[in-house]
Design a protein around this motif. Structure first.
Motif, PDB file in Angstrom:
ATOM      1  N   PRO A  88       3.679   5.728   8.377  1.00 45.06           N
ATOM      2  CA  PRO A  88       3.257   7.008   7.799  1.00 45.06           C
ATOM      3  C   PRO A  88       3.770   7.206   6.372  1.00 45.06           C
ATOM      4  O   PRO A  88       3.068   7.779   5.531  1.00 45.06           O
ATOM      5  N   LYS A 115       1.549   5.288   4.094  1.00 46.12           N
ATOM      6  CA  LYS A 115       0.240   5.922   3.971  1.00 46.12           C
ATOM      7  C   LYS A 115       0.254   7.074   2.967  1.00 46.12           C
ATOM      8  O   LYS A 115      -0.717   7.312   2.256  1.00 46.12           O
ATOM      9  N   THR A 116       1.357   7.782   2.935  1.00 47.84           N
ATOM     10  CA  THR A 116       1.474   8.934   2.037  1.00 47.84           C
ATOM     11  C   THR A 116       2.142   8.574   0.714  1.00 47.84           C
ATOM     12  O   THR A 116       2.452   9.454  -0.086  1.00 47.84           O
ATOM     13  N   ARG A 117       2.389   7.292   0.495  1.00 42.10           N
ATOM     14  CA  ARG A 117       2.995   6.765  -0.726  1.00 42.10           C
ATOM     15  C   ARG A 117       4.446   7.224  -0.923  1.00 42.10           C
ATOM     16  O   ARG A 117       4.960   7.176  -2.043  1.00 42.10           O
TER      17      ARG A 117
END
Length: 265
Positions: free
Chosen positions: A35, A38-40
């Protein structure tokens, strides 16, 4: 999606070698790392998958001595018959983590290495006076957790197992966030010949910590009633959209009472 190099490690030593140079991250269950990518919030140059290393898996219970491999999942900790008999508090803790998907993918080693301030296992390790075993050394839990998402681990150091001695009594209780199931406040208590230990998660501004107020009260009498009137300072406790520091201070006392009641049941 940014470029990242994926490696499937077949041994602990091989994984450690792959981590040298660059900005590599170890992947255990991936419940936090994926996660974050995914959100950098995380952008590692390399991801080193530890899930196929058999040496990191398994639970051993020999008398009062327990060893749990770092890649052992929460579901396995919750369901292992010998562990449930030896220390039901830890099995119960594992059964309350996240949802079934998280419990079947997430690992005890990954949780400890990540050291989320609301994770359950750090409180258990601290209260159990556990030893965190890595590919390089053994670290007492009291010296392992350094702060929010911070541990004593070096960049190429891998948690391989945790070991501890089963206490005479132990209990855990948490007030879960209804969405994430992370602990808004959780307390793990233990009692043995060496004394009483009480570790708190989900409440500390600097992560997991031991409560001297709870330990002092329970050292006199290991009973929930011994905590009547005990005040936990709200200073240095977390405040967010879910609860104020004062509310969490009260929750610490309430969860401690429930944990002791469970330990004495």
């Amino acid at each position: 999606m940014y470029s990242v190099n994926y490696h499937r490690a077949s041994s602990v030593s091989g994984a450690a070698k792959l981590a040298k140079g660059g900005d590599a991250k170890f992947l255990a269950g991936g419940m936090t790392l994926i996660p974050a990518m995914k959100t950098r919030l995380a952008a590692p140059s390399d991801v080193i998958d530890l899930t196929h290393i058999d040496a990191l898996k398994g639970i051993s219970v020999s008398g009062k001595s327990v060893t749990i491999g770092a890649a052992t999942t929460h579901a396995e900790v919750a369901s292992d018959a010998k562990l449930r008999k030896a220390i039901p508090a830890l099995a119960s803790l594992a059964s309350l983590i996240g949802d079934p998907h998280v419990r079947h993918r997430g690992t005890i080693g990954g949780s400890i290495a990540n050291n989320d301030p609301a994770a359950d296992y750090p409180a258990a390790m601290l209260a159990l006076a556990a030893t965190i075993v890595t590919n390089k050394r053994e670290i007492p839990a009291d010296k392992f957790f350094k702060g929010l998402f911070e541990t004593a681990l070096k960049d190429d150091e891998i948690v391989t197992a945790v070991t501890f001695t089963v206490p005479a009594k132990s209990g855990y209780s948490k007030f879960p966030n209804p969405a994430s199931r992370y602990a808004m406040t959780g307390v793990f208590v233990t009692k043995d010949k060496a004394g009483v230990r009480a570790a708190v998660t989900g409440a500390g501004d600097n992560g997991v910590f031991r409560s001297k107020e709870i330990e002092a009260a329970l050292a006199k009498k290991f009973d929930a009633a011994a905590l009547d009137g005990v005040k936990v300072p709200s200073k240095n406790l977390m405040g967010d959209i879910h609860a104020s520091p004062e509310y969490r201070a009260n929750l610490v006392a309430v969860m401690a009472k429930r944990a002791v009641a469970a330990a004495n049941a």
